[in-house]
Design a protein around this motif. Structure first.
Motif, PDB file in Angstrom:
ATOM      1  N   GLY A  89       0.796  -1.160  -0.009  1.00 51.64           N
ATOM      2  CA  GLY A  89       0.008   0.015  -0.102  1.00 51.64           C
ATOM      3  C   GLY A  89       0.663   1.291  -0.085  1.00 51.64           C
ATOM      4  N   LEU A  90       1.981   1.254   0.508  1.00 49.56           N
ATOM      5  CA  LEU A  90       2.893   2.324   0.511  1.00 49.56           C
ATOM      6  C   LEU A  90       3.084   2.812  -0.987  1.00 49.56           C
ATOM      7  CD1 LEU A  90       5.730   1.995   3.213  1.00 49.56           C
ATOM      8  CD2 LEU A  90       3.767   3.529   3.164  1.00 49.56           C
ATOM      9  N   SER A  91       3.506   1.881  -2.002  1.00 46.09           N
ATOM     10  CA  SER A  91       3.877   2.094  -3.254  1.00 46.09           C
ATOM     11  C   SER A  91       5.448   2.360  -3.509  1.00 46.09           C
ATOM     12  CB  SER A  91       3.135   3.453  -3.598  1.00 46.09           C
ATOM     13  OG  SER A  91       3.839   3.798  -5.146  1.00 46.09           O
ATOM     14  N   ARG A  92       5.937   1.528  -4.181  1.00 48.72           N
ATOM     15  CA  ARG A  92       7.463   1.636  -4.347  1.00 48.72           C
ATOM     16  C   ARG A  92       7.710   2.815  -5.345  1.00 48.72           C
ATOM     17  NH1 ARG A  92      10.749   1.384  -8.041  1.00 48.72           N
ATOM     18  NH2 ARG A  92       9.192   1.617  -9.530  1.00 48.72           N
ATOM     19  N   SER A  93       6.983   3.142  -6.122  1.00 48.15           N
ATOM     20  CA  SER A  93       7.271   4.480  -7.075  1.00 48.15           C
ATOM     21  C   SER A  93       7.187   5.779  -6.176  1.00 48.15           C
ATOM     22  CB  SER A  93       6.453   4.601  -8.224  1.00 48.15           C
ATOM     23  OG  SER A  93       5.219   4.665  -7.889  1.00 48.15           O
ATOM     24  N   ALA A  94       6.107   5.787  -5.264  1.00 47.50           N
ATOM     25  CA  ALA A  94       5.985   7.066  -4.477  1.00 47.50           C
ATOM     26  C   ALA A  94       7.189   7.084  -3.567  1.00 47.50           C
ATOM     27  CB  ALA A  94       4.743   6.783  -3.533  1.00 47.50           C
ATOM     28  N   SER A  95       7.334   6.138  -2.766  1.00 48.21           N
ATOM     29  CA  SER A  95       8.439   5.830  -1.765  1.00 48.21           C
ATOM     30  C   SER A  95       9.885   6.507  -2.309  1.00 48.21           C
ATOM     31  CB  SER A  95       8.627   4.742  -1.211  1.00 48.21           C
ATOM     32  OG  SER A  95       7.447   4.318  -0.544  1.00 48.21           O
ATOM     33  N   THR A  96      10.215   5.681  -3.426  1.00 51.66           N
ATOM     34  CA  THR A  96      11.503   6.031  -4.090  1.00 51.66           C
ATOM     35  C   THR A  96      11.730   7.628  -4.819  1.00 51.66           C
ATOM     36  OG1 THR A  96      10.894   4.905  -5.964  1.00 51.66           O
ATOM     37  CG2 THR A  96      12.085   3.661  -4.528  1.00 51.66           C
ATOM     38  N   ILE A  97      10.508   8.136  -5.449  1.00 50.44           N
ATOM     39  CA  ILE A  97      10.743   9.246  -5.814  1.00 50.44           C
ATOM     40  C   ILE A  97      10.573  10.568  -4.933  1.00 50.44           C
ATOM     41  CG2 ILE A  97       9.217  11.166  -7.262  1.00 50.44           C
ATOM     42  CD1 ILE A  97       8.154   8.440  -8.696  1.00 50.44           C
ATOM     43  N   PHE A  98      10.075  10.259  -3.919  1.00 53.14           N
ATOM     44  CA  PHE A  98      10.008  11.353  -2.825  1.00 53.14           C
ATOM     45  C   PHE A  98      11.277  11.100  -1.973  1.00 53.14           C
ATOM     46  CE2 PHE A  98       5.586  12.093  -4.118  1.00 53.14           C
ATOM     47  CZ  PHE A  98       5.670  13.387  -4.022  1.00 53.14           C
ATOM     48  N   ALA A  99      11.900   9.928  -1.722  1.00 53.76           N
ATOM     49  CA  ALA A  99      13.097  10.067  -1.006  1.00 53.76           C
ATOM     50  C   ALA A  99      14.046  10.565  -2.001  1.00 53.76           C
ATOM     51  CB  ALA A  99      13.559   8.448  -1.044  1.00 53.76           C
ATOM     52  N   ALA A 100      14.235  10.597  -3.130  1.00 52.55           N
ATOM     53  CA  ALA A 100      15.113  11.469  -4.034  1.00 52.55           C
ATOM     54  C   ALA A 100      14.932  12.862  -3.929  1.00 52.55           C
ATOM     55  CB  ALA A 100      15.025  10.766  -5.532  1.00 52.55           C
ATOM     56  N   MET A 101      13.540  13.080  -4.151  1.00 55.59           N
ATOM     57  CA  MET A 101      13.112  14.552  -4.076  1.00 55.59           C
ATOM     58  C   MET A 101      13.392  15.302  -2.927  1.00 55.59           C
ATOM     59  SD  MET A 101       9.548  14.566  -6.188  1.00 55.59           S
ATOM     60  CE  MET A 101       9.112  16.495  -5.701  1.00 55.59           C
ATOM     61  N   LEU A 102      13.144  14.705  -1.577  1.00 53.68           N
ATOM     62  CA  LEU A 102      13.531  15.251  -0.169  1.00 53.68           C
ATOM     63  C   LEU A 102      15.025  15.449  -0.012  1.00 53.68           C
ATOM     64  CD1 LEU A 102      10.687  13.790   1.892  1.00 53.68           C
ATOM     65  CD2 LEU A 102      10.815  16.318   1.249  1.00 53.68           C
ATOM     66  N   PHE A 103      16.007  14.546  -0.626  1.00 58.77           N
ATOM     67  CA  PHE A 103      17.147  14.533  -0.064  1.00 58.77           C
ATOM     68  C   PHE A 103      18.370  14.871  -0.846  1.00 58.77           C
ATOM     69  CE2 PHE A 103      14.865  11.933   3.038  1.00 58.77           C
ATOM     70  CZ  PHE A 103      15.061  12.270   4.195  1.00 58.77           C
ATOM     71  N   GLY A 104      17.758  15.618  -2.045  1.00 56.19           N
ATOM     72  CA  GLY A 104      18.995  16.072  -2.981  1.00 56.19           C
ATOM     73  C   GLY A 104      18.491  16.074  -4.236  1.00 56.19           C
ATOM     74  N   THR A 105      17.709  15.505  -4.972  1.00 52.55           N
ATOM     75  CA  THR A 105      17.232  15.246  -6.405  1.00 52.55           C
ATOM     76  C   THR A 105      16.059  16.125  -6.407  1.00 52.55           C
ATOM     77  OG1 THR A 105      18.575  13.526  -6.712  1.00 52.55           O
ATOM     78  CG2 THR A 105      17.008  14.335  -8.427  1.00 52.55           C
ATOM     79  N   SER A 106      15.849  17.378  -6.171  1.00 57.08           N
ATOM     80  CA  SER A 106      14.454  18.146  -5.965  1.00 57.08           C
ATOM     81  C   SER A 106      13.610  18.022  -7.257  1.00 57.08           C
ATOM     82  CB  SER A 106      14.495  19.569  -5.553  1.00 57.08           C
ATOM     83  OG  SER A 106      15.593  20.257  -6.260  1.00 57.08           O
ATOM     84  N   ASN A 107      14.413  18.088  -8.446  1.00 57.62           N
ATOM     85  CA  ASN A 107      13.640  18.028  -9.820  1.00 57.62           C
ATOM     86  C   ASN A 107      12.869  16.746  -9.790  1.00 57.62           C
ATOM     87  OD1 ASN A 107      13.782  17.165 -12.921  1.00 57.62           O
ATOM     88  ND2 ASN A 107      13.922  19.267 -12.943  1.00 57.62           N
ATOM     89  N   ARG A 108      11.576  16.814 -10.438  1.00 60.12           N
ATOM     90  CA  ARG A 108      10.592  15.678 -10.238  1.00 60.12           C
ATOM     91  C   ARG A 108      11.040  14.782 -11.354  1.00 60.12           C
ATOM     92  NH1 ARG A 108       6.987  19.840 -10.066  1.00 60.12           N
ATOM     93  NH2 ARG A 108       6.287  20.332  -8.046  1.00 60.12           N
ATOM     94  N   ALA A 109      11.315  15.252 -12.472  1.00 59.12           N
ATOM     95  CA  ALA A 109      11.814  14.417 -13.778  1.00 59.12           C
ATOM     96  C   ALA A 109      13.033  13.658 -13.427  1.00 59.12           C
ATOM     97  CB  ALA A 109      12.032  15.078 -15.080  1.00 59.12           C
ATOM     98  N   ALA A 110      13.899  14.282 -12.942  1.00 61.69           N
ATOM     99  CA  ALA A 110      15.353  13.569 -12.648  1.00 61.69           C
ATOM    100  C   ALA A 110      15.069  12.460 -11.417  1.00 61.69           C
ATOM    101  CB  ALA A 110      16.480  14.537 -12.166  1.00 61.69           C
ATOM    102  N   ALA A 111      14.215  13.012 -10.381  1.00 62.73           N
ATOM    103  CA  ALA A 111      13.905  12.062  -9.266  1.00 62.73           C
ATOM    104  C   ALA A 111      13.212  10.815  -9.834  1.00 62.73           C
ATOM    105  CB  ALA A 111      13.136  12.702  -8.235  1.00 62.73           C
ATOM    106  N   THR A 112      12.296  10.991 -10.809  1.00 59.06           N
ATOM    107  CA  THR A 112      11.426   9.937 -11.104  1.00 59.06           C
ATOM    108  C   THR A 112      12.410   9.056 -12.203  1.00 59.06           C
ATOM    109  OG1 THR A 112       9.589  11.240 -11.340  1.00 59.06           O
ATOM    110  CG2 THR A 112       9.439   9.472 -12.652  1.00 59.06           C
ATOM    111  N   GLU A 113      13.109   9.623 -13.194  1.00 58.46           N
ATOM    112  CA  GLU A 113      14.120   8.786 -13.875  1.00 58.46           C
ATOM    113  C   GLU A 113      14.722   7.735 -12.807  1.00 58.46           C
ATOM    114  OE1 GLU A 113      16.256   9.720 -17.594  1.00 58.46           O
ATOM    115  OE2 GLU A 113      17.778   9.958 -15.940  1.00 58.46           O
TER     116      GLU A 113
END
Length: 265
Positions: free
Chosen positions: A157-181
């Motif tokens: 229920g947590l979602s792998r994509s949500a967890s990993t994208i926002f881990a990236a965005m919060l801790f250094g890769t704030s650009n959504r596209a780069a974090a998502t990639e």
């Protein structure tokens, strides 16, 4: 409802939800409990493999570039960070599996995970918006994305994509596209490995002998096509929009489930 229609619907649900930040595990579990019926482990593995294939095809140019131009310092650094994130997920995931650490896949904990994850996404989106726009993937991001993948794997229920994208965005890769990639590229080997591991268990346990291969093939194809469309749409959407609508959907869906399903259901 015919079985082929059920299979098609499950393939569509998997394709839409696997890489969107709304939890494929949660949606498949709920779909199975509310009308579409439970399928075999091999079937669930097969439709997940279809979604992984779709995202691999979307990123094949980037993957080819990284693999063939690894002598370039920037590409080599990115590859090493992908490898570290994958290894962290694999090692911690195997430890969690051996210890039997996983929440029961029942509706109530999934509903709570949807709600909590949605609230966290809204807060994280606002925090990330205050940071300078950064596309670089740091070592901190690589490590935390690996940990986030493992955590999402043991909490349905947590979602792998949500967890990993926002881990990236919060801790250094704030650009959504780069974090998502980065999150999706880490997810490709991780999900192939997890799929292979589960497939081996099913085959060793004799589960393949009684499988409905027509249904599995249909689910695989439907999942792959739908996932391809969904991910292509998502990558275009996040260039000019936030993830907040997904968070609101998660909260609304989770609350509805908590109100409709008896405690522990």
């Amino acid at each position: 409802m015919s079985d082929l229609i059920r299979v098609t619907l499950l393939g569509i649900i998997e394709g839409v939800t696997e890489f969107l930040p709304i939890s494929s595990t949660g949606h498949l579990l709920i779909a199975e409990k509310f009308g579409l019926g439970a399928r075999s482990d091999l079937f669930n593995i097969g439709i997940q493999a279809g979604a992984i294939l779709a995202v691999t095809l979307i990123y094949w140019k980037r993957i080819w570039q990284l693999l063939t131009q690894w002598r370039d310092a920037t590409n080599r650094d990115y590859l090493l960070k992908l490898a570290v994130a994958f290894l962290i997920t694999a090692v911690l995931g195997l430890i969690a599996v051996k210890m039997g650490f996983k929440l029961p896949e029942t509706v109530t904990p999934v509903a709570w995970a949807l709600v909590i994850g949605g609230v966290w996404m809204i807060a994280a989106e606002r925090l990330a918006a205050r940071q300078p726009d950064r596309t670089e993937v740091t070592w901190k991001v690589a490590i935390l994305v690996g940990i986030a993948q493992m955590v999402a794997g043991i909490f349905p229920g947590l979602s792998r994509s949500a967890s990993t994208i926002f881990a990236a965005m919060l801790f250094g890769t704030s650009n959504r596209a780069a974090a998502t990639e980065f999150a999706f590229l880490v997810g490709i080997p991780t999900m192939y490995a997890a799929t292979g591991y589960e497939l081996l268990k099913v085959v060793k346990g004799g589960g393949a002998a009684h499988e409905d291969w027509t249904a599995l093939a249909l689910g695989f194809v439907v999942s792959a096509i739908v996932a391809f469309i969904a991910v292509k749409w998502l990558l275009g959407y996040i260039r000019t929009h936030t993830f907040t609508p997904f968070a609101i959907y998660r909260i609304a869906f989770g609350v509805a489930l908590l109100l409709l399903v008896p405690a522990g259901g």
